[in-house]
Design a protein around this motif. Sequence first.
Motif, short mmCIF file in Angstrom:
data_model
loop_
_atom_site.label_atom_id
_atom_site.label_comp_id
_atom_site.label_asym_id
_atom_site.label_seq_id
_atom_site.Cartn_x
_atom_site.Cartn_y
_atom_site.Cartn_z
N LYS A 242 21.99 -0.46 31.76
CA LYS A 242 20.55 -0.66 31.64
C LYS A 242 19.80 -0.05 32.83
CE LYS A 242 20.90 -4.87 28.88
NZ LYS A 242 20.55 -6.33 28.82
N THR A 243 20.42 -0.14 34.02
CA THR A 243 19.77 0.44 35.21
C THR A 243 19.61 1.96 35.05
OG1 THR A 243 20.74 -1.31 36.55
CG2 THR A 243 19.94 0.65 37.71
N LEU A 244 20.69 2.62 34.63
CA LEU A 244 20.62 4.08 34.44
C LEU A 244 19.62 4.46 33.34
CD1 LEU A 244 24.44 4.96 34.69
CD2 LEU A 244 22.64 5.37 36.39
N ALA A 245 19.57 3.68 32.25
CA ALA A 245 18.63 3.98 31.17
C ALA A 245 17.19 3.86 31.64
CB ALA A 245 18.89 3.05 30.00
N ALA A 246 16.91 2.81 32.46
CA ALA A 246 15.54 2.64 32.98
C ALA A 246 15.15 3.77 33.91
CB ALA A 246 15.44 1.29 33.69
N ALA A 247 16.06 4.17 34.82
CA ALA A 247 15.76 5.27 35.76
C ALA A 247 15.54 6.58 35.01
CB ALA A 247 16.90 5.41 36.77
N GLY A 248 16.40 6.85 34.00
CA GLY A 248 16.23 8.08 33.22
C GLY A 248 14.93 8.09 32.43
N GLY A 249 14.56 6.94 31.89
CA GLY A 249 13.30 6.87 31.14
C GLY A 249 12.10 7.14 32.01
N LEU A 250 12.09 6.53 33.22
CA LEU A 250 10.97 6.76 34.14
C LEU A 250 10.90 8.23 34.57
CD1 LEU A 250 11.20 3.54 36.36
CD2 LEU A 250 9.51 4.06 34.57
N SER A 251 12.07 8.83 34.83
CA SER A 251 12.08 10.24 35.24
C SER A 251 11.57 11.15 34.14
CB SER A 251 13.51 10.64 35.62
OG SER A 251 13.97 9.84 36.69
N LEU A 252 12.02 10.89 32.91
CA LEU A 252 11.54 11.71 31.80
C LEU A 252 10.03 11.55 31.57
CD1 LEU A 252 14.46 11.22 29.23
CD2 LEU A 252 13.91 13.28 30.55
N LEU A 253 9.56 10.32 31.77
CA LEU A 253 8.12 10.08 31.61
C LEU A 253 7.32 10.87 32.64
CD1 LEU A 253 5.82 8.55 30.24
CD2 LEU A 253 6.20 6.67 31.84
N ALA A 254 7.77 10.83 33.91
CA ALA A 254 7.07 11.58 34.96
C ALA A 254 7.13 13.08 34.69
CB ALA A 254 7.67 11.24 36.32
N LEU A 255 8.32 13.57 34.27
CA LEU A 255 8.45 15.00 33.95
C LEU A 255 7.54 15.40 32.80
CD1 LEU A 255 9.91 17.67 34.45
CD2 LEU A 255 11.68 16.91 32.81
N GLY A 256 7.43 14.55 31.78
CA GLY A 256 6.54 14.87 30.66
C GLY A 256 5.08 14.92 31.06
#
Length: 631
Positions: A242-256
Amino acid sequence: MSWLFGYSTKPPQPPTDDPPAENGGAAAPAVNLSKSEKKAMEAYRFDSSALERAAQAARELERSKHAKEALELSKLQETTKQQEQLAKIKGYEAEIEHAKVDQKKIDYEERRKTLQEETKQHQMRAQYQDQLAKKRYEEQIIQQQKSQDEILRKQEESVAKQEALRRATIEHEMELREKNKMKTIEAEARAKAKAERENRDITLEQIRLKAAENRTTILESIKTAGTVIGTGLNALVTDWDKTLAAAGGLSLLALGVYTAKGATSVTARFIEARIGKPTLVNETSRFSLLEAVKHPILTISKAITSFRKPTDALGGVVLAPTLERRLRDIAIATKNTRVNKGFYRNLLMYGPPGTGKTLFSKKLATHSGMDYAILTGGDVAPMGKDAVAAIHKVFDWANTSSKGVLLFIDEADAFLRKRSSERISEDLRSALNAFLYRTSDQSNRIMLVLASNTPQQFDSAINDRLDKMIEFGLPGQEERERLIRLYFDKFVLQPASEGKRRLSVDQFDYGALCSNLASRTAGMSGRALSKLGVAWQAAAYASDEGRLTEQMCIDICDDAVRDHRQKMEWLSAEEKTRSMMPYLLDLPPLDNSNEAQSTPKLTEPPVKAESSSRNKSLTKKTAGKSIDTEK
């Protein structure tokens, strides 16, 4: 009879009136008679000697050989006398007829004068009667007006009285309502205060209960939020997936977010470069989709004009012959540069306003097959910090043109002034630096043309980027006459010849008028002369018959000359100096007399000497570049 035909020199003596003497020749004594008695005696006296002499002459005439000739001669004389008498009678009759004719003429003239006098009397009588009728009518109208005014005054007084009564009634009613309202409010306030005093304990108890409920609700919300957050953090820490999924989601959101922002910016710049036009560009001949949507008819007309054969670069531009030759050479060189894809030369056009700098720039771009874009130096300073980005957008937009762009900057000294001696803001200094960066090298897509009235204010780096400088001076006598003829034909003769407008022109010598006006308008620019044509057209439209006369043209020209001289008088001392504006005229003081206003005399400065001094000063300012100037 011998004495009758000239044979004897002594004619017979006439008998004397004295009676013969009696008694041997003694004279009878004289008888004293009166004059009337003598005349009566002479009337009854008979002289027989005359008959004897006549008989003797007749006998001698019969015996003479010239008797027939004398008789014929006497007949001829008698006939001649009769003819003369007849001629005199005819002459007398002709004179009588002529006198009758003259008398008839006199009678006719007398009758005519009588009729004229009678007609005059009738006219005077009719005029007098008409005046009396008009006077009576005017007096009747005045009387009616007075009666109407009196009636109106009485009506106004009545209305004013009624209005005053109505206002007094309304004010009294409002006052009573206000008093009743105040009494009602006062009674309500007293009742409310009394009720509050009586229910004070109950109100305080209600407030305490509400505060306790709010406190309990807030505490429970805080506890619930803390429990949820604590449970989520505990689960996140204990479960690495869950920690990795949250970090990846935030990163993708910022990149988008950042990717969308960058793509939007790039797309906006692309659309602005291809479809629209930069903010600083006021006018351009380049096709723009947005401009085509806004102004379809204008865009179609520009497109049709672009397909035509290129016109003369100096068509419709009236300049001095020397300047025309230089500009024609520049136009030919620019056109060949575009065809051969060479590097364009940057130009500086300086001189007084209204001398054709902008017009020639448009003609040059059209003749060379390039697009033109017109900027104003005064638009850069108000943009502040955005000026640098706006300048870069202009050059990026110009570089995307396949034809090449002639970038014309009017009043360029507004933001390209000296950095060393002028106090300019940091934003304007940054804009100047950005402009210098974009113009550091020669370009095969952008031709830079600067226009200024005070080229002495340019920064030295700007002077270093200029390849050729051209002075547009005030038109001379011949150029002014050509301009006046051009604008008189454009604004007056062509509309009058079409017959579609309310405009006509009197018959006079147009050429002589144009020459006269050219001598009157010394010191005026081409723009001022074009305004003369517009003023003539407006004066014709303002006249009663829509007709323009020669005197109207001269009066309008004199007014324009007086206005021009007044504008020159309003210039400050700094603007009048040769160092700031060397093209200004040394105008005499303004004279308010009618004679001076009717025929103003303006003197033109010695163009050659001043141009030479200006060229020398401008040559010193350029950094190592040879500047092609003309005296």
